[in-house]
Design a protein around this motif. Structure first.
Motif, mmCIF file in Angstrom:
data_model
loop_
_atom_site.group_PDB
_atom_site.id
_atom_site.type_symbol
_atom_site.label_atom_id
_atom_site.label_comp_id
_atom_site.label_asym_id
_atom_site.label_seq_id
_atom_site.Cartn_x
_atom_site.Cartn_y
_atom_site.Cartn_z
ATOM 1 N N ARG A 5 0.832 -1.202 0.000
ATOM 2 C CA ARG A 5 0.000 0.000 0.000
ATOM 3 C C ARG A 5 0.866 1.252 0.000
ATOM 4 N NH1 ARG A 5 -3.456 1.770 5.216
ATOM 5 N NH2 ARG A 5 -1.374 2.507 5.764
ATOM 6 N N ALA A 7 -0.464 4.786 0.818
ATOM 7 C CA ALA A 7 -1.507 5.757 1.149
ATOM 8 C C ALA A 7 -1.009 7.178 0.921
ATOM 9 C CB ALA A 7 -1.941 5.580 2.598
ATOM 10 N N THR A 29 -6.275 5.398 0.378
ATOM 11 C CA THR A 29 -5.505 4.171 0.603
ATOM 12 C C THR A 29 -5.565 3.218 -0.593
ATOM 13 O OG1 THR A 29 -7.397 3.088 1.665
ATOM 14 C CG2 THR A 29 -5.882 4.308 3.096
#
Length: 350
Positions: A5, A7, A29
């Motif tokens: 991820r 974000a 996200t």
């Protein structure tokens, strides 16, 4: 390594009052990044460690209403916000940076990982032993530089003189307070809570008061006149200082948070502007990135201030919030005067 991820905090709409998460900004996200394979195109991949939350950020959120005095472009809707930040290089295709280097930038994206588009803004740092990297966006970075450059160039401080510093518990004001005490000055300090008043006293202030519960004019009339005023707020506090200035006082302006919070000017009746002429007050405003100030004071700052901070001879205060998603709340706290020292959002502990 599998993609992870990444974000980001995206600018959503121009600021109106205090910033609100989900309205002024969006915490996104949905992005992913392959840390091993993402193209760098001659650049560097940076893991963001900590980002700075500061009043200037509010100005960049104002869109077309951004004050003309802020010499940076506004945030663009749908694009990541940015500010001073510190990170660690994970990969590099540029000979100026190596894996493991700590770097700071005034335009570091509010993201978990970023590939800076302009390496001219990216500066490698070697943290002084005992200092966490986050201090290099605080007392050993831009706020500390702001205090040091302005003080050295404009204060003309003399032992036994009197300084009045506003927002004395903030990252710039707290450094100015300590620099003045090292010069042997009497320091009058204002802050917005009793807790911040206690902090100012612990840093050496001779007189510290809560401007929300105590009359600024009465304190300055009793404890002045003021030889040097460090202005972080402008507005009515500046006017009170003008009214209690000594002959040939030096006023140093580096902030105007009162105007960012309320740009209408309602309730501010500047009664004492004539004192600039009548008392021969020298008024200097500046930004820490001024080329003249960098040329004259950057080396001395880098050679001395981090070492003094590491030794504890100068103190720093970090108001640390964990999690990138709290950037906008952190900014609202700064604008409302609820933060203590330097507001830092910790994105990753490394």
């Amino acid at each position: 390594m599998a993609p992870v991820r990444n974000a980001k905090v995206l600018f959503n709409q121009p600021l109106a009052g205090l910033p609100e998460p989900g309205k002024t900004t969006i915490y996104d996200t949905s992005n992913i990044i392959d840390l091993d394979m993402v193209p760098l195109n001659g650049g560097v991949l940076v893991k963001v460690l900590s980002i700075s939350v500061e009043p200037l950020t509010a100005g960049l959120m104002m869109g077309p209403n951004k004050p003309a005095s802020i010499p940076f472009p506004s945030y663009q809707e749908g694009q990541p916000t940015f500010s001073f930040g510190v990170g660690k290089v994970l990969r590099s295709e540029n000979e100026g940076f190596q894996k493991g280097d700590y770097v700071v930038s005034p335009v570091l994206e509010h993201a978990e990982y970023t590939i800076p588009t302009d390496l001219n803004f990216l500066q490698k740092i070697v943290p002084e032993p005992g200092l966490p990297p986050s201090v290099y966006i605080g007392a050993a970075g831009m706020p500390g530089q702001t205090a040091f450059y302005g003080w050295k160039e404009y204060s003309k401080a003399k032992k036994g003189e009197t300084l009045f510093v506003s927002t004395a518990a903030g990252p710039v004001g707290s450094m100015v307070l300590q620099l003045a005490k090292r010069e042997g000055m009497k320091v009058i300090a204002s802050a917005g809570t009793d807790e911040k008043v206690k902090l100012a006293k612990s840093l050496g202030a001779d007189v510290a008061f809560n401007y929300k519960t105590t009359s600024i004019e009465e304190v300055l009339q009793k404890e002045g006149p003021i030889d040097v005023y460090w202005d972080n707020v402008s507005g009515s506090t500046l006017d009170a200082a003008l009214g209690n200035a000594a002959l040939h006082a030096r006023f140093i302006g580096c902030g105007f948070i009162s105007q960012l919070v309320d740009r209408t000017g309602n309730g501010v009746n500047m009664k004492n502007l004539a004192n600039i002429v009548m008392r021969g007050i020298n008024v200097s405003g500046f930004l820490a990135n001024d080329a003249f100030l960098l040329e004259h004071w950057e080396k001395e700052f880098n050679d001395t201030i981090p070492k003094l901070l590491a030794k504890g001879e100068l103190k720093y205060i970090e108001d640390r919030t964990m999690g990138l998603e709290h950037v906008t709340v952190g900014l609202a706290e700064v604008m409302a005067g609820k933060s203590m020292g330097k507001k830092i959002v910790v994105v990753s502990e490394e």
